[in-house]
Scaffold this motif. Structure first.
Motif, PDB file in Angstrom:
ATOM      1  N   ARG A 109       0.991  -1.092   0.083  1.00  0.00           N
ATOM      2  CA  ARG A 109       0.088   0.417   0.087  1.00  0.00           C
ATOM      3  C   ARG A 109       1.161   1.035   0.044  1.00  0.00           C
ATOM      4  O   ARG A 109       0.862   2.271  -0.506  1.00  0.00           O
ATOM      5  CB  ARG A 109      -0.926   0.316   1.322  1.00  0.00           C
ATOM      6  CG  ARG A 109      -2.167   0.530   1.499  1.00  0.00           C
ATOM      7  CD  ARG A 109      -3.227   0.217   2.786  1.00  0.00           C
ATOM      8  NE  ARG A 109      -4.042   1.649   2.722  1.00  0.00           N
ATOM      9  CZ  ARG A 109      -4.393   1.945   3.815  1.00  0.00           C
ATOM     10  NH1 ARG A 109      -4.458   1.301   4.913  1.00  0.00           N
ATOM     11  NH2 ARG A 109      -5.450   3.410   3.902  1.00  0.00           N
ATOM     12  N   GLN A 165       0.998   4.465  -2.635  1.00  0.00           N
ATOM     13  CA  GLN A 165       0.405   5.562  -2.553  1.00  0.00           C
ATOM     14  C   GLN A 165       1.878   6.575  -2.864  1.00  0.00           C
ATOM     15  O   GLN A 165       1.959   7.621  -3.128  1.00  0.00           O
ATOM     16  CB  GLN A 165       0.625   5.831  -0.792  1.00  0.00           C
ATOM     17  CG  GLN A 165      -0.546   5.162  -0.177  1.00  0.00           C
ATOM     18  CD  GLN A 165      -0.733   5.658   1.048  1.00  0.00           C
ATOM     19  OE1 GLN A 165       0.097   5.788   1.744  1.00  0.00           O
ATOM     20  NE2 GLN A 165      -2.351   5.427   1.366  1.00  0.00           N
ATOM     21  N   GLN A 172      -8.917  10.549  -1.311  1.00  0.00           N
ATOM     22  CA  GLN A 172      -8.262  10.304  -1.853  1.00  0.00           C
ATOM     23  C   GLN A 172      -6.778  10.019  -0.563  1.00  0.00           C
ATOM     24  O   GLN A 172      -6.130   9.996   0.222  1.00  0.00           O
ATOM     25  CB  GLN A 172      -6.951   8.970  -2.946  1.00  0.00           C
ATOM     26  CG  GLN A 172      -7.451   7.913  -2.545  1.00  0.00           C
ATOM     27  CD  GLN A 172      -7.347   6.732  -4.122  1.00  0.00           C
ATOM     28  OE1 GLN A 172      -6.271   7.424  -4.850  1.00  0.00           O
ATOM     29  NE2 GLN A 172      -7.389   6.083  -4.613  1.00  0.00           N
TER      30      GLN A 172
END
Ligand code: ADP
Ligand code: MG
Length: 524
Positions: free
Chosen positions: A412, A416, A485
């Motif tokens: 993740r 990112q 986000q």
């Protein structure tokens, strides 16, 4: 209570001893002994001599063999000794009457001792449910001194007395034996030792007593049956000194005064037998302690033993007086009662054996309980091990989970990061702002390490709360989803955000320019 068994045995006349066909039953001459199975009478010219008739349970003439005498008089005693009763058999009689012949026998006619020894071992072998420990000793009492016949030079041994052992000869060699042959060899050794250095063996043998002793210990093989203790019986087989007045010497047969030269032990034996044969009230003190022989034989005389006495007699007329003396002794002896019982009095050795057995049993028990303890320990260890394995599996699973989570997080994070990189690469280059803004000290919220941070500018209409929060300039590079986000779903009022300390508002920025304003904030 049972009476002492007494038998009288006449040896063959001296001539018949050489040639049995000469046997006539008496010694010839005016006086002779008439013998039948149970009675003996002295005849003078075929007429009974008053006061010289005797009755016994067993009377043997010169034709009787040692085997027969053994069978009639001794066998039961030996079997009883193997069963735990003390037993004593002795031969009493004048010199040359056949005591040694009766007890030891000859090459072709074994005597009471060898027959007994074989019977002891045979009987013990038949008692399959018991195990035996047999010890033998062989001693001589000569001039009131006890000599060990199994150890040359071991002489003048003292008699001791203890509660456990009773009367015993201290220092006497006791040999543990396993077979009749071994015992017979020891007897030969004893005889050889007895003869050692002796110039006149006949004198010595007529004046000394020999005591061959077997101590028979037995216990039940099956310990569950051994409510009975270890049985210990003592078997004495005794060849006594000649009972004649030993002062009778030479061809003339001159008799010196009695007492001075008489064998002390034998005299005391006679006294003891006399006393014992008297009825209880008159009996009085029994002088066992007055001689070594009677001390050693005390249990056999009116005590805890089965006793057989073989009184040997010479048939010749010349020995009539001595034979009368022997028969009187025999008559007295047959009145003596013994009280034999299975003997479980423990000797030191038996005690030791019993203690060893107990220790052995305790050790077995301990080993048993030890194995239970061990089993418990093993069980506990197994349980602990099992727990450890479960714990290990649990930890492994947790580790795996953490690894998986970490990978997911890294993944993740990488995503990112990639997004950030993408954003960086697609954001407006600082050059584009050169004309209207100073970017030196502007930084994106989470990129302190990145000098060229993300830059957002605020539109002048941003005060309208219903308006999209997307900075005006960002609208060209990021859609609303991306913005959401980045803000983790929060719509942030950029106006409310703190000012970055040290931020210097560029004077060149005009109100119309929608670049970085005074309210430029740092994202959290
Ligand atoms: P003790 O020991 O009483 O002095 P022994 O046993 O030495 O007498 O006997 C003396 C002699 O008589 C020996 O030569 C022995 O062999 C012989 N003798 C004794 N009794 C018998 C017997 N029953 N049959 C054959 N010979 C015998
Ligand atoms: Mg003899």
């Amino acid at each position: 209570m049972e009476k002492i068994s007494v038998a009288v045995r006449f040896r063959p006349p001296a001539a018949a001893a050489v040639d049995p066909s000469h046997y006539s039953g008496g010694g010839g001459g005016d006086r002779e002994w008439r013998v039948d199975d149970t009675r003996i009478a002295l005849l003078h010219r075929a007429a009974p001599v008053p006061g010289a008739s005797f009755a016994f349970d067993h009377v043997f003439d010169g034709t009787a063999t040692n085997a027969r005498i053994y069978g009639v008089l001794v066998r039961n005693l030996i079997r009883a000794a193997v069963d735990g009763f003390n037993g004593t058999a002795f031969a009493y009689g004048q010199t040359s009457s056949g005591k040694t012949f009766t007890m030891n026998g000859s090459a072709d006619q074994p005597g009471i001792i060898p027959l007994s020894v074989r019977d002891v071992f045979d009987t013990a072998r038949e008692a399959a449910d018991r195990e035996f420990l047999i010890r033998v000793s062989y001693m001589e009492i000569y001039n009131e001194e006890i000599n060990d016949l199994l150890t040359l030079g071991s002489q003048k041994l003292p008699i001791h007395e203890s509660l456990e052992r009773g009367v015993y000869v201290a220092g006497l060699r006791e040999e543990i034996v396993n077979s009749a042959e071994q015992v017979l060899e020891l007897l030969e050794l004893g005889e050889a030792n007895r003869h050692f250095g002796e110039t006149n063996m006949n004198v010595r043998s007529s004046r000394s007593h020999t005591i061959f002793r077997m101590v028979i210990e037995s216990s039940a093989k099956n310990q569950m049956d051994s409510g009975d203790a270890i049985r210990v019986s003592v078997l004495n087989l005794v060849d006594l000194a000649g009972s004649e007045r030993i002062a009778k010497t030479g061809a003339g047969g001159v008799r010196l005064k009695e007492g001075k030269h008489i064998n002390k032990s034998l005299m005391i034996l006679g006294n003891v037998i006399n006393k014992l044969s008297e009825s209880g009230k008159q009996r009085g003190h029994i002088p066992y302690r007055d001689s070594k022989l009677t001390r050693i034989l005390q249990p056999a005389l009116g005590g805890n033993a089965k006793t057989s006495i073989i009184c040997t007699a010479a048939p010749e007329e010349i020995h009539v007086e001595e034979t009368r003396g022997t028969l009187q002794f025999a008559s007295r002896a047959k009145c003596v009662s013994n009280c034999a019982q299975v003997n479980e009095i423990l000797t030191d050795a038996a005690l030791l054996k019993r203690q060893n057995k107990e220790i052995e049993e305790l050790r077995k028990k301990l080993q048993g309980s030890h194995s239970v303890v061990l089993e418990q320990v093993i069980l506990k260890q197994r349980n602990d091990m099992h727990k450890s394995e479960l714990e290990r599996d649990r930890l492994a699973m947790e580790l795996e989970e953490e690894k998986r989570l970490r990978e997911a997080l890294e993944h993740r994070l990488a995503e990112q990061q990639k997004l950030l990189d993408d954003l960086n690469s697609t954001s407006i280059s600082p050059d584009q702002f050169n004309d209207f803004i100073q970017l030196d000290e502007l930084k994106t919220p989470n990129s302190k390490e990145r000098p060229n941070g993300f830059v957002a500018s605020r539109a002048h209409y941003s005060k309208d709360v219903e308006f999209s929060p997307i900075p005006e300039n960002l609208g060209t590079v990021a859609d609303e989803d991306l913005w959401m986000q980045l803000n983790k779903g929060c719509i942030t009022d950029l106006e409310m955000l703190e000012m970055t300390p040290g931020f210097k508002c560029s004077q060149s920025i005009t109100e119309d320019k929608t670049s970085v304003s005074q309210n430029t904030s740092t994202f959290l």
